[in-house]
Design an enzyme around this catalytic site. Sequence first.
Site, short mmCIF file in Angstrom:
data_model
loop_
_atom_site.label_atom_id
_atom_site.label_comp_id
_atom_site.label_asym_id
_atom_site.label_seq_id
_atom_site.Cartn_x
_atom_site.Cartn_y
_atom_site.Cartn_z
N ASP A 1 4.32 0.57 12.11
CA ASP A 1 3.12 -0.07 11.57
C ASP A 1 2.96 -1.53 12.03
OD1 ASP A 1 2.39 2.25 10.35
OD2 ASP A 1 2.89 1.64 8.31
N ARG B 1 0.42 14.67 13.27
CA ARG B 1 0.94 14.43 11.93
C ARG B 1 1.12 15.71 11.10
NH1 ARG B 1 -1.19 8.84 9.55
NH2 ARG B 1 0.91 8.84 8.71
N LYS C 1 0.83 -1.21 0.00
CA LYS C 1 0.00 0.00 0.00
C LYS C 1 0.86 1.26 0.00
CE LYS C 1 -1.76 1.68 4.00
NZ LYS C 1 -1.48 3.12 4.17
N ASN C 2 1.88 1.27 0.85
CA ASN C 2 2.67 2.50 0.99
C ASN C 2 3.60 2.76 -0.18
OD1 ASN C 2 1.34 2.90 3.35
ND2 ASN C 2 3.08 2.50 4.70
N ARG D 1 -8.85 -0.19 4.44
CA ARG D 1 -7.94 0.82 3.89
C ARG D 1 -6.61 0.18 3.49
NH1 ARG D 1 -6.19 5.18 7.42
NH2 ARG D 1 -4.86 5.26 5.61
N CYS E 1 -4.83 12.85 12.59
CA CYS E 1 -5.63 11.64 12.60
C CYS E 1 -5.47 11.01 13.97
CB CYS E 1 -5.23 10.70 11.48
SG CYS E 1 -3.67 9.93 11.75
C1 UD1 Z 1 4.28 6.75 6.36
C2 UD1 Z 1 3.40 5.56 6.17
C3 UD1 Z 1 2.79 5.11 7.48
C4 UD1 Z 1 3.86 4.90 8.52
C5 UD1 Z 1 4.78 6.11 8.61
C6 UD1 Z 1 5.97 5.88 9.52
C7 UD1 Z 1 2.60 5.90 3.91
C8 UD1 Z 1 1.43 6.15 3.03
N1 UD1 Z 1 2.35 5.91 5.22
O1 UD1 Z 1 3.46 7.83 6.81
O2 UD1 Z 1 2.08 3.88 7.26
O3 UD1 Z 1 3.26 4.68 9.79
O4 UD1 Z 1 5.29 6.45 7.31
O5 UD1 Z 1 6.72 4.80 9.09
O6 UD1 Z 1 3.70 5.66 3.46
N2 UD1 Z 1 6.70 14.32 10.66
C9 UD1 Z 1 6.99 15.63 10.94
N3 UD1 Z 1 6.83 16.55 9.95
C10 UD1 Z 1 6.42 16.19 8.69
C11 UD1 Z 1 6.15 14.85 8.42
C12 UD1 Z 1 6.29 13.93 9.44
O7 UD1 Z 1 7.36 15.97 12.05
O8 UD1 Z 1 6.30 17.08 7.85
C13 UD1 Z 1 6.88 13.32 11.73
C14 UD1 Z 1 5.61 12.51 12.01
O9 UD1 Z 1 4.75 13.18 12.91
C15 UD1 Z 1 6.19 11.24 12.59
C16 UD1 Z 1 7.48 11.06 11.79
O10 UD1 Z 1 7.78 12.35 11.25
O11 UD1 Z 1 6.53 11.45 13.93
C17 UD1 Z 1 7.40 10.07 10.68
O12 UD1 Z 1 6.25 10.34 9.89
P1 UD1 Z 1 6.23 10.09 8.33
O13 UD1 Z 1 7.35 9.19 7.94
O14 UD1 Z 1 6.12 11.38 7.62
O15 UD1 Z 1 4.86 9.32 8.14
P2 UD1 Z 1 4.04 9.32 6.80
O16 UD1 Z 1 4.98 9.49 5.67
O17 UD1 Z 1 2.89 10.24 6.93
#
Ligand code: UD1
Length: 420
Positions: free
Chosen positions: A307, A121, A22-23, A399, A116
């Site tokens: 995850d 996030r 999915k990711n 999902r 969420c």
């Molecule tokens: C992706 C995955 C999700 C997984 C997560 C962490 C997808 C579609 N989803 O989500 O399943 O749980 O990686 O492995 O690929 N953060 C910030 N600022 C930002 C973005 C993120 O501080 O702009 C923080 C987040 O709050 C979190 C950490 O960085 O603490 C990692 O998040 P991130 O890797 O961005 O998660 P996603 O990419 O949203």
Amino acid sequence: MDNLVIEGGKRLTGEVTVSGAKNSVLPIMAATLLTDETCIIKGVPILRDTNTMLRILRSLGKGVEMSRDTVNITSTRNNKTFADYKLVSTMRASFCVLGPLLGKFKKAEVSLPGGCVIGIRPVDLHLKGIKALGADISIVSGYVVAKAKQLKGTTMYLGGICGSSVLATDNVMMAATLAKGKTVIESAACEPEVADLANFLIKMGAKIKGHGTPIIEIEGVKQLHGAIHNIIPDRIEAGTFIVAALITKGDILIKNVCHAHLGALIDKLQEAGAYITKTDSSVRVRLKRNLKPVNVTTLPYPGFPTDMQAQVMSLMSVTPGISLITEKIYPDRFMHVAELNRMGARIQREGAHAIVEGTKQLSGAPVMASDLRASASLVLAGLAAQGKTTVARIYHLERGYENLEQKFLTLGARIWRKKE
Ligand code: UD1
């Protein structure tokens, strides 16, 4: 709304095949916005999230045709650069249309995804990277409005307080493929799904090096073309079946897995005493002795995946002894704790830690799914519990897991859907 009912206590045995990740598929679908040519993506899991991304692509002017696990994405020459709140708010990954839209059309208006249930996030890292490429960014009525005459490559540091970000790395990498000159992303996410996206972009004509490592280099090109790509196997789905085998004291052969992507999980479960054998692209999982408790800390890849935290918590709930689970990516990702406790688990949350006192047996109960992986942990707990568990709000499961109920049925589980 459907509920999932599980009559627990059945040992799961047999074979199961893991679907595409999915990711990986979500950002790869978004990447098709970078070209007017046709892209063919194979191994696409049929999920609520993939359908949402296809709806977003349609809304942005793409033609989309799905046949079994293959999707053809074409250009209708009716391009739009506006991604609506209604769609983006239902799925965070849709925010990664920002990078490709800006790269290709030099403008984009994409709704902020919002928080969420697993935490706030933020998207600051996405915006930091896009700004570093020279885009002008403003937030207007909940939308990110981004414009640039020309994106320009640069060196940027993209680490945040919890480490690297998967989707921010994806977003910036996609935008940078069509920027002028060289972009270097330091503290890039190393997740296999980021590498899969980079491999797809390379097939489209992008010049990318270092994907899968914390430093990614992208040399901008003038345009990208169509490509055909096979999605990598879903390591979290594979991990969920690995835990299913252990929690039911079963014996499952899990096919279509990439061992290299499961290193931290397999190592931790072997430390707990699991018997896991690797063959080609499959793993066989069974128990030869009782498991013992282990401590788990989630970290960015190649560390233990957040995850898989909830699923492993279910397993530790039925592993006598004390285990400590520490969440370093999403410190609030513990919605499943209260639900597992309703089934007789003994888990105490202390900030970003959960102290699990394993018991011999859970008992079935009505429980509520709160997010995708929490739902999976409740299903796993239900498979191990004595009696009947009813998991409500299973749209969360839909999902991210393709045919989960059917796959568990094939392994001998007593599981069925019931209208609420
Ligand atoms: C992706 C995955 C999700 C997984 C997560 C962490 C997808 C579609 N989803 O989500 O399943 O749980 O990686 O492995 O690929 N953060 C910030 N600022 C930002 C973005 C993120 O501080 O702009 C923080 C987040 O709050 C979190 C950490 O960085 O603490 C990692 O998040 P991130 O890797 O961005 O998660 P996603 O990419 O949203």
